[in-house]
Design a protein around this motif. Structure first.
Motif, mmCIF file in Angstrom:
data_model
loop_
_atom_site.group_PDB
_atom_site.id
_atom_site.type_symbol
_atom_site.label_atom_id
_atom_site.label_comp_id
_atom_site.label_asym_id
_atom_site.label_seq_id
_atom_site.Cartn_x
_atom_site.Cartn_y
_atom_site.Cartn_z
ATOM 1 N N PRO A 138 10.748 18.966 13.942
ATOM 2 C CA PRO A 138 10.965 17.694 14.831
ATOM 3 C C PRO A 138 11.118 16.580 13.867
ATOM 4 N N TYR A 139 11.549 15.324 14.540
ATOM 5 C CA TYR A 139 11.585 14.074 13.519
ATOM 6 C C TYR A 139 10.180 13.555 13.497
ATOM 7 N N HIS A 140 10.123 12.590 12.458
ATOM 8 C CA HIS A 140 8.633 12.528 11.770
ATOM 9 C C HIS A 140 8.835 10.848 11.824
ATOM 10 N N PHE A 141 7.387 10.512 12.122
ATOM 11 C CA PHE A 141 7.236 9.029 12.558
ATOM 12 C C PHE A 141 5.968 8.909 11.281
ATOM 13 N N HIS A 142 6.077 8.391 10.152
ATOM 14 C CA HIS A 142 4.835 8.393 9.063
ATOM 15 C C HIS A 142 4.432 6.967 9.270
ATOM 16 N N ILE A 143 3.110 6.571 8.979
ATOM 17 C CA ILE A 143 2.507 5.446 9.150
ATOM 18 C C ILE A 143 1.550 5.658 7.864
ATOM 19 N N TYR A 144 1.680 5.135 6.911
ATOM 20 C CA TYR A 144 1.024 4.934 5.602
ATOM 21 C C TYR A 144 0.159 3.476 5.525
ATOM 22 N N ALA A 145 -0.937 3.499 5.797
ATOM 23 C CA ALA A 145 -1.604 2.232 5.879
ATOM 24 C C ALA A 145 -2.938 2.193 4.786
ATOM 25 N N HIS A 146 -2.749 1.325 3.898
ATOM 26 C CA HIS A 146 -3.864 1.021 2.970
ATOM 27 C C HIS A 146 -4.576 -0.052 3.043
ATOM 28 N N LYS A 147 -5.440 -0.694 2.297
ATOM 29 C CA LYS A 147 -5.881 -1.995 2.551
ATOM 30 C C LYS A 147 -5.179 -3.017 1.812
ATOM 31 N N HIS A 148 -4.076 -2.672 1.295
ATOM 32 C CA HIS A 148 -2.904 -3.822 0.792
ATOM 33 C C HIS A 148 -2.018 -3.975 1.796
ATOM 34 N N ASN A 149 -1.187 -2.975 2.048
ATOM 35 C CA ASN A 149 -0.052 -2.998 2.827
ATOM 36 C C ASN A 149 0.153 -2.008 4.060
ATOM 37 N N THR A 150 1.122 -1.770 4.791
ATOM 38 C CA THR A 150 1.376 -0.911 5.771
ATOM 39 C C THR A 150 2.647 -0.522 5.554
ATOM 40 N N HIS A 151 3.028 0.768 5.673
ATOM 41 C CA HIS A 151 4.371 1.508 5.308
ATOM 42 C C HIS A 151 4.657 2.139 6.662
ATOM 43 N N ILE A 152 5.798 2.042 7.137
ATOM 44 C CA ILE A 152 6.354 2.751 8.411
ATOM 45 C C ILE A 152 7.656 3.458 8.066
ATOM 46 N N THR A 153 7.916 4.643 8.130
ATOM 47 C CA THR A 153 9.004 5.452 7.830
ATOM 48 C C THR A 153 9.187 6.616 8.949
#
Length: 243
Positions: A123-138
């Protein structure tokens, strides 16, 4: 008669005499003595000859009945009135039903192989990478090619504000708007949500997907996964920050 009877019989050939005798006695046919001696000895007891036993012919009807499921008459045609209805219960059709050949195309039904292949696709992927300094969405395609990849710094947040709840909430809304504007929700049929890290942006992104704004992708989610890195021993951790 001028000649005596004995001289008359002696003058005639033996074959003609025997022929005349047989004709007078009313016998239809006669054999030579050399050919009838053996049969005469066999028939002395007076018993009739026993008929020769003929081996039975192999019955082909049983084989046809096992294949077609109908009883065949002497003419080779089915004796049952509805022979076509019984063909559906025969061994031939049962073997076709158990075979691996996909005959759904003939009946107009969707192909089973096509449905199975679609289920096996990634399937398609929706990645959410959240750490204490920033948030990345791919957001990526099934072959892991990126569609869009952004962080809180790309929408104007600086320094310590990038790791806040509000910045992650605004980032998730912005990514969904970009996807809708480019028409990707119409192409996405199956979506996997991948969460990583335990920053504030993790909860913020999930709340956006659960809101009415995330309904476009929420109905397409088939799996939720957590890919947070877990360290087993490894290198020494950095010293804690002191203010």
């Amino acid at each position: 008669m001028s000649q005596p009877l004995r001289s008359c019989f002696a003058a005639r050939p033996l074959a003609r005499i025997s022929h005349n005798i047989v004709a007078r006695n009313g016998v239809q046919s006669a054999r030579f003595l050399s050919q009838t001696s053996a049969r005469w000895e066999d028939s002395k007891d007076g018993k009739p000859d026993s008929p020769k036993t003929v081996p039975p012919k192999p019955r082909t009807e049983s084989l046809l009945e096992s294949i077609w499921g109908t009883s065949l008459g002497s003419s080779g045609r089915s004796t049952q009135p509805d022979s076509m209805a019984s063909l559906s219960q025969s061994m031939v059709f049962q073997a076709l039903n158990k075979s691996n050949i996909d005959t759904s195309v003939l009946s107009g039904a969707p192909s089973q192989a096509t449905q199975k292949k679609e289920d096996e696709l990634e399937p398609y992927h929706f990645h959410i990478y959240a750490h204490k300094h920033n948030t990345h969405i791919t957001c990526t395609k099934p072959n892991r090619e990126p569609i869009i990849s952004m962080s809180c710094g790309n929408i104007g947040f600086r320094k310590s504000r990038r790791g806040t709840f509000d910045s992650a909430y605004s980032l998730t809304k912005y990514v969904l708007e970009r996807l809708i504007h480019t028409g990707w929700p119409m192409k996405i049929q199956r979506l996997e949500l991948v969460l990583r890290g335990f920053g504030q942006g993790r909860e913020a992104a999930v709340k956006v997907l659960m809101s009415p704004e995330g309904k476009v992708l929420r109905d397409k989610i088939v799996r939720v996964a957590d890919s947070t890195r877990i360290k087993f021993a490894g290198t020494r951790s950095e010293k804690p920050r002191r203010l």
